[in-house]
Design a protein around this motif. Structure first.
Motif, short mmCIF file in Angstrom:
data_model
loop_
_atom_site.label_atom_id
_atom_site.label_comp_id
_atom_site.label_asym_id
_atom_site.label_seq_id
_atom_site.Cartn_x
_atom_site.Cartn_y
_atom_site.Cartn_z
N CYS A 90 1.13 -14.89 -26.22
CA CYS A 90 1.87 -15.17 -25.98
C CYS A 90 3.05 -14.27 -26.13
O CYS A 90 2.87 -14.11 -27.55
N HIS A 91 4.30 -14.61 -26.25
CA HIS A 91 5.73 -13.41 -26.63
C HIS A 91 6.50 -14.14 -26.59
O HIS A 91 7.33 -13.80 -27.25
N SER A 92 7.04 -15.28 -25.77
CA SER A 92 7.84 -16.32 -26.00
C SER A 92 7.61 -17.71 -25.46
O SER A 92 6.88 -17.63 -24.70
N ILE A 93 8.71 -18.91 -25.71
CA ILE A 93 8.41 -20.28 -25.72
C ILE A 93 9.66 -21.13 -25.74
O ILE A 93 10.49 -20.09 -26.27
N CYS A 94 10.23 -21.71 -24.98
CA CYS A 94 11.23 -22.79 -24.27
C CYS A 94 10.57 -24.36 -23.91
O CYS A 94 10.08 -24.21 -23.16
N ILE A 95 11.49 -24.81 -24.21
CA ILE A 95 10.70 -26.16 -24.18
C ILE A 95 12.21 -26.92 -23.70
O ILE A 95 13.92 -26.97 -24.03
N GLY A 144 19.31 -28.11 -19.09
CA GLY A 144 18.11 -27.80 -18.26
C GLY A 144 17.72 -27.62 -17.13
O GLY A 144 16.26 -28.18 -16.75
N LEU A 145 18.80 -28.28 -16.75
CA LEU A 145 18.85 -27.00 -15.17
C LEU A 145 18.30 -26.00 -14.11
O LEU A 145 17.87 -26.15 -13.48
N VAL A 146 17.90 -24.94 -14.63
CA VAL A 146 18.16 -24.05 -14.96
C VAL A 146 17.75 -23.24 -16.06
O VAL A 146 17.56 -23.26 -17.44
N LEU A 147 16.40 -22.27 -15.89
CA LEU A 147 15.89 -21.62 -16.91
C LEU A 147 15.78 -19.77 -16.41
O LEU A 147 15.80 -19.73 -15.43
N ILE A 148 15.91 -18.88 -17.60
CA ILE A 148 15.63 -17.94 -17.54
C ILE A 148 15.13 -16.78 -18.14
O ILE A 148 14.94 -17.74 -19.53
N GLY A 149 14.17 -15.84 -17.46
CA GLY A 149 13.39 -15.06 -18.81
C GLY A 149 14.19 -13.35 -18.18
O GLY A 149 14.25 -13.51 -17.31
N SER A 150 13.66 -12.54 -19.75
CA SER A 150 13.33 -11.42 -19.32
C SER A 150 12.39 -10.79 -19.56
O SER A 150 11.46 -10.90 -20.79
N THR A 151 12.73 -9.39 -19.40
CA THR A 151 11.17 -8.22 -19.52
C THR A 151 12.37 -7.20 -19.93
O THR A 151 13.76 -6.52 -19.39
N ARG A 152 11.38 -6.21 -20.44
CA ARG A 152 12.13 -4.78 -20.64
C ARG A 152 11.26 -3.76 -20.77
O ARG A 152 10.15 -3.75 -20.94
N SER A 153 11.49 -2.66 -19.62
CA SER A 153 10.51 -2.14 -18.29
C SER A 153 9.95 -0.98 -19.97
O SER A 153 10.70 0.04 -20.17
N PRO A 154 9.06 -0.22 -20.49
CA PRO A 154 8.66 0.76 -21.57
C PRO A 154 8.93 2.36 -20.82
O PRO A 154 8.64 2.65 -21.41
N LYS A 155 8.42 2.03 -19.40
CA LYS A 155 8.84 2.77 -18.31
C LYS A 155 10.37 4.15 -18.51
O LYS A 155 10.44 4.85 -18.11
N ASN A 156 11.55 2.93 -18.47
CA ASN A 156 12.71 3.46 -18.37
C ASN A 156 13.38 3.02 -18.59
O ASN A 156 14.92 2.50 -18.47
N GLY A 157 13.04 1.52 -19.35
CA GLY A 157 14.54 1.17 -20.22
C GLY A 157 14.85 -0.33 -19.72
O GLY A 157 16.23 -0.85 -20.44
N THR A 167 15.80 -15.94 -13.05
CA THR A 167 16.06 -17.02 -13.08
C THR A 167 14.93 -18.19 -11.56
O THR A 167 14.14 -17.85 -11.08
N TRP A 168 14.69 -19.51 -12.26
CA TRP A 168 14.41 -21.08 -11.86
C TRP A 168 15.64 -20.97 -12.55
O TRP A 168 16.57 -21.76 -13.25
N ARG A 169 15.53 -22.41 -10.61
CA ARG A 169 16.47 -23.97 -11.17
C ARG A 169 15.36 -25.05 -10.85
O ARG A 169 14.50 -24.59 -9.96
N PHE A 170 16.09 -26.27 -11.39
CA PHE A 170 15.02 -26.94 -11.09
C PHE A 170 14.14 -27.08 -9.71
O PHE A 170 15.87 -27.99 -9.21
N PRO A 171 13.16 -27.57 -9.21
CA PRO A 171 12.46 -28.09 -9.89
C PRO A 171 11.15 -27.01 -10.16
O PRO A 171 10.14 -26.91 -11.13
N PHE A 172 12.46 -25.40 -10.50
CA PHE A 172 11.47 -24.47 -11.39
C PHE A 172 9.87 -24.36 -10.34
O PHE A 172 9.19 -23.14 -11.03
N GLU A 173 10.14 -24.00 -9.67
CA GLU A 173 8.93 -23.28 -8.14
C GLU A 173 9.45 -22.30 -7.97
O GLU A 173 8.23 -21.83 -7.14
N GLU A 174 10.84 -21.84 -7.36
CA GLU A 174 11.05 -20.06 -6.93
C GLU A 174 11.38 -19.42 -8.19
O GLU A 174 13.07 -20.21 -8.63
N THR A 175 11.17 -18.47 -7.68
CA THR A 175 11.97 -17.73 -9.17
C THR A 175 13.13 -15.94 -8.48
O THR A 175 12.58 -16.00 -7.26
#
Length: 242
Positions: A12-17, A72-85, A91-99
């Motif tokens: 696990c790397h991140s968490i939010c409520i 609480g209607l929008v969720l965002i997440g981030s990643t960083r590639s170790p290959k190219n930086g 982003t997800w919007r409520f009910p958070f079923e599609e990204t």
């Protein structure tokens, strides 16, 4: 009380409520996100962000950050590639079923700075009074500059302090950031322990003011949290560290 048991791997790397405490979202290795519904006793829904590109995500980057908007209607997440930086924002919007990946928010980190841990903050502000949505992105790197991005059009505004005011440099190593509940203000803490208050977020230039000194705060900490608290007459900034 609902209890969930998760396997020890992936890490696990991140968490939010979410603000209404209906969802707990956890980010793992391999670009994997799990959604827990606190009102239902059921297995979490799992999503792999790169599944459209390839089915095997064993080499995909972890979910570095997760953050809900204040409503609480929008969720965002981030990643960083170790290959190219490359930092990518999803982003997800409520009910958070599609990204959806926000390609306009991609942020390049030089690979030689990857040992500095890349992203330290990626947070979302819903549009205020007809203004654009904003995403704040910062990197704990030598050359990165904290930016506000309008995801719809990709317009970027770098956040810099005015050295002529002797407020001290905001810097590029940001350890924590938070939008106010109304979305009109932003608070940032840098590696010196300096707290900056930023207003006029949609203006140029923004108003950047240091409101606390390093004598009152800690320097870089592995455990650091900050948020706004709404009081009867004002909005206060609350910080905690270990």
């Amino acid at each position: 009380m609902i209890e969930y048991r998760m396997p020890s791997s992936p890490w696990c790397h991140s968490i939010c409520i979410d603000p209404k405490e209906n969802h707990v979202v956890v980010g793992f290795d391999n670009s994997t996100v799990r959604f827990f519904n606190t009102a239902k006793s059921e297995e979490p829904r799992e999503e792999r962000l790169h599944i459209r590109n390839h089915r095997d995500c064993r080499q995909c980057p972890p979910i570095d950050t997760l953050s809900f908007s204040s409503d609480g209607l929008v969720l965002i997440g981030s990643t960083r590639s170790p290959k190219n930086g490359m930092i990518q924002i999803y982003t997800w919007r409520f009910p958070f079923e599609e990204t959806q990946e926000l390609a306009t928010c991609r942020y390049q980190v030089p690979l030689h700075e990857s040992e500095d841990n890349g992203v330290s903050s990626a947070i979302f502000r819903s549009g205020v009074g007809g203004e654009e949505n904003l995403i704040f992105i910062s990197t704990w790197t030598q050359s990165g500059v904290p930016v506000l991005v309008q995801p719809q059009g990709g317009h970027r505004s770098e956040i810099r302090s005015d050295s002529s005011t002797h407020q001290g440099k905001l810097g590029n190593r940001i350890q924590c950031a938070a939008f106010s509940p109304t979305g009109g203000e932003l608070a940032i803490v840098n590696d010196k322990g300096h707290l900056y208050h930023i207003s006029n977020l949609n203006a140029s230039p923004m108003e950047v003011k240091r409101i606390a000194t390093s004598k009152e705060l800690t320097t870089r900490s592995d455990a650091f949290a900050m948020t706004f608290m709404k009081l009867p007459d004002e909005e206060a900034i609350v910080m905690a560290w270990a």
